[in-house]
Design a protein around this motif. Structure first.
Motif: not given
Length: 516
Positions: A10-12, A103-108
């Motif tokens: 998660l992006d901050a 998978k890596i889930v990347y949340v922006v």
């Protein structure tokens, strides 16, 4: 093998974004965790989903300190950009988390989009938190998804897991009050990763459109009694017409009635009797069918219903059973004071009891100050032993110290006790041998299966006391979807999962494409 979700980055800004429904900073510029973000981090932690937060270059020291403290309390990792390139951070994450094909889930968020990696880089699934709904996917790109609330992220994770694992995996949507969810989740009962028998658990939310959420799940697990707004048990209509649910739960009920292919644990009509103590008592009166030639009897307590405490009631009470007696509201849950009960030591005490009416007056059973809590999880039956209220003579002493007044208490908070009172089991101890001398486990297990068949419930609990002298086994309470917290997690949680899976499989086998 190698399918599923390895973790979530998660992006901050995602945690502190206005889209999470709470300001990131107060007037003093202190950093605060929005409620939705806290709920998400707890769910990820309890579900065993590895989580990381990426801090951008130049983040204020107060923010860095905040996230470092948060990482310790929520068991996630922090990755800082600082002067490093985004690619270096990606390599650090890949190295730290390993390569196993998942998978890596990347949340922006919109404000930090593109800060770390491009959407299709490194095989990660990128989830874009946008301010307006943009659909769950665009241009058929499975590596780029869109959500407009952090509440939707568990659904995304469960969908990825289901899609990349076995087709036999069932998505279970669950609904209950937050405190109850927390109790279940922190024991590992609601994992997003598939259980050994193929269940992945997705929280349902009244804060999101319910129809679209329910369309995603194979099975609904609910604690509908948490959402009762009002009851009118005095009506002559069916119980279903007397129970009023919150708007959200009413929508769930309506959806399930029109989508029979979705299994539910348990159907609403099977739960209705639990809210009415009179119906429960009447059901328990049929337990006599189980006695046969057994050494002990199992039964419900003797009782009668009252609509008021007038002279006629007093005359009726005198001939029913010896005092003391316990008085309970007829409504068992969902309204204020449903758990406020009273103990009357004399007939005239009934006049001064402030218990919600209509009420059930039932015999007080002297029971060795011991309560046996039984839990039915599908075909499995477990029990735990708890200290309980003392016998009537000791309770009377407590009443005398209170000016000979009847006792009033909340059964969810604290029961009347007498200082220094011990259990009165044989040998005056609480050893397994002492319990085995009074508790007929085979008889109660038989009753558990009888209750399961009669009520049509998959997961429920009931309380048993053993009467001194006669050794009658008396069932004094029944409840739906209990926490079964007294049973060790490594035993209870797998049984909980198996009960849910077997319910689904049984209904598919019996009814084909129709639901429970």
């Amino acid at each position: 093998m190698g399918c599923g979700v390895r973790g979530v980055i998660l992006d901050a800004d995602v945690i502190l974004t206005p889209a999470s429904s709470s300001p990131a900073q107060g007037p003093d510029d202190a950093v605060h965790l929005p409620p939705l973000a806290d709920r998400l981090l707890r769910r990820l932690r309890h579900s065993g989903i590895r989580t990381g937060i990426v801090l951008r270059s130049g983040s204020p020291s107060c923010m860095v300190e905040f996230f470092m403290n948060l990482a310790a309390s929520h068991a996630f990792e922090c990755f800082g950009l600082n002067s490093r390139s985004a690619e270096d951070v990606v390599c650090e994450i890949q190295k730290s988390w390993g390569e196993d094909g998942r998978k890596i889930v990347y949340v922006v968020s919109e404000s930090s989009k593109g800060m770390l990696i491009e959407p299709t880089s490194h095989g990660w699934v990128v989830v874009d938190l946008v301010s307006e709904a943009s659909g769950s996917n665009k241009n058929g790109n499975s590596s780029l998804m869109y959500i407009n609330s952090l509440l939707q992220l568990p659904s995304v994770i469960c969908s990825i897991i289901k899609k990349t694992t076995s087709s036999d995996v069932l998505k279970v949507g669950y609904l209950m009050k937050p405190s109850r969810e927390e109790d279940f989740a922190k024991r590992g009962a609601f994992p997003m990763h598939p259980t050994p028998n193929g269940l992945t658990f997705m929280p349902l939310s009244f804060e999101l459109p319910l129809h679209s959420q329910l369309n995603e799940v194979d099975l609904v697990l609910h604690k509908a009694t948490d959402e009762i707004v009002s009851l009118n048990l005095g009506m002559l209509s069916e119980v279903s017409a007397r129970v009023n649910y919150s708007k959200g739960m009413q929508e769930v009920k309506s959806y399930l009635e029109h989508h029979r292919q979705v299994c539910v644990v348990d159907p609403f009509d099977k739960v209705y009797p639990i809210v009415d103590r009179l119906e429960i008592q009447q059901l328990l009166s049929d337990l006599k069918d189980l006695d046969g030639k057994r050494k002990h009897k199992i039964r419900g307590p003797k009782f009668f219903k009252v609509d008021s405490f007038d002279e006629e009631v007093i005359l009726t009470a005198k001939g029913k059973f010896p005092f003391p007696c316990i008085v309970k509201p007829q409504v068992a849950c969902g309204v204020a004071d449903a758990h406020t009960m009273g103990i009357a030591f004399e007939v005239d005490d009934l006049m001064s009891l402030r218990v919600l009416l209509p009420a059930i007056v039932q015999e007080y059973v002297d029971h060795f100050s011991t309560l046996y809590k039984f839990y039915v999880l599908g075909e499995e039956v477990f029990h735990a032993v708890k200290r309980s209220m003392p016998n009537g003579t000791r309770l009377r002493k407590l009443s005398e110290s209170n000016g000979l007044k009847p006792l009033l208490f909340d059964s969810l908070k604290s029961l009347p006790t007498v200082t220094g009172a011990e259990t009165d089991l044989p040998g005056n101890c609480s050893s397994p041998k002492a319990h085995s001398e009074v508790l007929d486990l085979d008889l109660v297990t038989l009753a558990a299966k009888w209750l399961s068949d009669r009520m049509g419930l998959t997961i429920f609990g009931f309380d048993v006391v053993v009467q001194e002298g006669t050794l009658d086994h008396v069932i004094v309470d029944i409840n739906y979807l209990p926490s079964f917290k007294e049973v060790p997690d490594d035993i209870a949680v797998p049984a909980f999962w198996n009960a849910i899976r077997k319910k689904y499989d049984s209904n598919r086998k019996q009814e084909g494409s129709s639901a429970c």
